[in-house]
Motif scaffolding. Sequence first.
Motif, mmCIF file in Angstrom:
data_model
loop_
_atom_site.group_PDB
_atom_site.id
_atom_site.type_symbol
_atom_site.label_atom_id
_atom_site.label_comp_id
_atom_site.label_asym_id
_atom_site.label_seq_id
_atom_site.Cartn_x
_atom_site.Cartn_y
_atom_site.Cartn_z
ATOM 1 N N SER A 178 77.107 25.627 16.323
ATOM 2 C CA SER A 178 76.342 24.815 15.373
ATOM 3 C C SER A 178 75.917 23.483 15.983
ATOM 4 N N LEU A 179 76.782 22.893 16.803
ATOM 5 C CA LEU A 179 76.415 21.631 17.458
ATOM 6 C C LEU A 179 75.317 21.856 18.491
ATOM 7 N N LEU A 180 75.364 22.976 19.212
ATOM 8 C CA LEU A 180 74.297 23.275 20.167
ATOM 9 C C LEU A 180 72.968 23.469 19.445
ATOM 10 N N PHE A 181 72.980 24.166 18.346
ATOM 11 C CA PHE A 181 71.753 24.362 17.574
ATOM 12 C C PHE A 181 71.248 23.038 17.009
ATOM 13 N N ALA A 182 72.161 22.192 16.550
ATOM 14 C CA ALA A 182 71.764 20.884 16.022
ATOM 15 C C ALA A 182 71.158 20.011 17.116
ATOM 16 N N TYR A 183 71.715 20.056 18.326
ATOM 17 C CA TYR A 183 71.148 19.252 19.418
ATOM 18 C C TYR A 183 69.763 19.769 19.806
ATOM 19 N N THR A 184 69.567 21.066 19.753
ATOM 20 C CA THR A 184 68.247 21.625 20.039
ATOM 21 C C THR A 184 67.216 21.125 19.039
ATOM 22 N N VAL A 185 67.572 21.145 17.762
ATOM 23 C CA VAL A 185 66.653 20.648 16.731
ATOM 24 C C VAL A 185 66.424 19.148 16.892
ATOM 25 N N LEU A 186 67.468 18.409 17.270
ATOM 26 C CA LEU A 186 67.315 16.969 17.465
ATOM 27 C C LEU A 186 66.331 16.670 18.593
ATOM 28 N N CYS A 187 66.420 17.400 19.696
ATOM 29 C CA CYS A 187 65.481 17.186 20.798
ATOM 30 C C CYS A 187 64.044 17.482 20.370
ATOM 31 N N ILE A 188 63.850 18.562 19.627
ATOM 32 C CA ILE A 188 62.504 18.887 19.156
ATOM 33 C C ILE A 188 62.017 17.826 18.174
ATOM 34 N N TYR A 189 62.901 17.350 17.339
ATOM 35 C CA TYR A 189 62.524 16.304 16.378
ATOM 36 C C TYR A 189 62.125 15.029 17.105
ATOM 37 N N GLN A 190 62.846 14.667 18.158
ATOM 38 C CA GLN A 190 62.503 13.475 18.929
ATOM 39 C C GLN A 190 61.178 13.633 19.658
ATOM 40 N N ILE A 191 60.843 14.838 20.050
ATOM 41 C CA ILE A 191 59.591 15.068 20.760
ATOM 42 C C ILE A 191 58.395 14.881 19.844
ATOM 43 N N PHE A 192 58.464 15.383 18.620
ATOM 44 C CA PHE A 192 57.283 15.429 17.764
ATOM 45 C C PHE A 192 57.245 14.334 16.702
#
Length: 441
Positions: free
Chosen positions: A235-249
């Motif tokens: 769950s933390l890995l998935f959350a970090y993936t979403v966080l990176c995408i959120y920071q990009i866009f």
Amino acid sequence: MWILKVLSSIAFLTSVILTVPLAFDVGGRACGLAFSLSLASFYFFYSVLKLATPDRSRFRYALIRFIGLTQWIVLPSLLIWSLNRFSVDADNDGGWVERTFSTTRAHDVSVREWIFGPEGLIESITIGSWDKMLRWSTPVFQLCEGFCSLLVIQAAGQITRYLVNRGGRSDSWMIGLLVMSASIISSSVYFLWRITTFPEIGNVDATLIGITITCAVFLCAWGIGSGKGNPVESSLLFAYTVLCIYQIFTDYQPSNPVEPVPPPSQAAADFPPFPPIIMASYTTLLDVLSTMPSTIHFTFNFIVAALSTITPSVIISLAYRLFVLYAATRIIPAVRESGARALSQEASLEDSEATGQLVGLLSYFSPSILIAVFTNLLMQHFASTSGEGGGGEWWTSQGGDPGNNLWRWINLAGTLLLYALELYLGKEDIDGGLTGHWKVD
């Protein structure tokens, strides 16, 4: 004593967050770079003085204490000096390169003034070197963030695995951790939906998002199914993936989006929005605030103006990056000989391991590193908004690069690849590097 240290750290962090963006917004790109450079240089020499000061020297100890107390005067002084000397005027907005190497320097009456005077060669070389160093350090900061995030995720996975398998009340821990993992995934899915509402997301961006999310879901399922991971780690890995995408866009949106104001209806004008007792208290509060000294009003307006220069994405990125970097300084020594006991110990130069000594040395220069990291994030934000037409054209007009999010995508892909290699080469081990040193009754 530790309370004063915590309050001092919070005050320092708040002052940096408020003043550095304000220097960029009011004075321009050169002013912001000059202020961050002067601030980082001041804390660098302050850290060197602390590092070179022995405890038995009373004179140097008193000098360090004096500089530490006067830093709250030095910080606004450096801000005023930067705004006074480097602010972009109406007649010249070409940046430090044009001011230095332009052939029309009629106001320079001598070679010495051209080299050492205002807007001279030395001044421009220092700001230009700082600018290039921050640009070239973007890959380093991004990759360090991904590596430290992976360390934190794996450390959390080992600790939760220990609590379930070796700790007391295993069933309670299992249920609680499952609920926490489900909450993290649900929140990540919500922010992933928010990303789809951002403007300027084209077909290529949507394809990259789909590939990244698919890989993250596959790695999470692989880790849980193989027993080498657990729900918390996934769950933390998935959350970090979403966080990176959120920071990009999220930087595609302007800092202050203009929303249409709906016309007031006649029915809403006949009734107050709140009960009379609440409206009376609100009116009384406004009267009290209006009678306060003008200094408080000026301070409040200054804070509001400083916060309006940056978006929440920059603050979130800074807070997260500081958290994972600080957590890595505790986790890296912990996976050595000390085990989990090192999580509660500060790294120092007296450590026997070279890794602990390096971490202890970097901790001395943490203020300068913080300023460099925050300035780098601000430069990425301004470059992103300028490159995507988000109202940041002033950045490119003053010599800044349009920028892109290439290294953020590389960081995300590298983190997922490194986690995949960990799952492929690793083995199921209940006693990890952290929890293997804990005593079990």
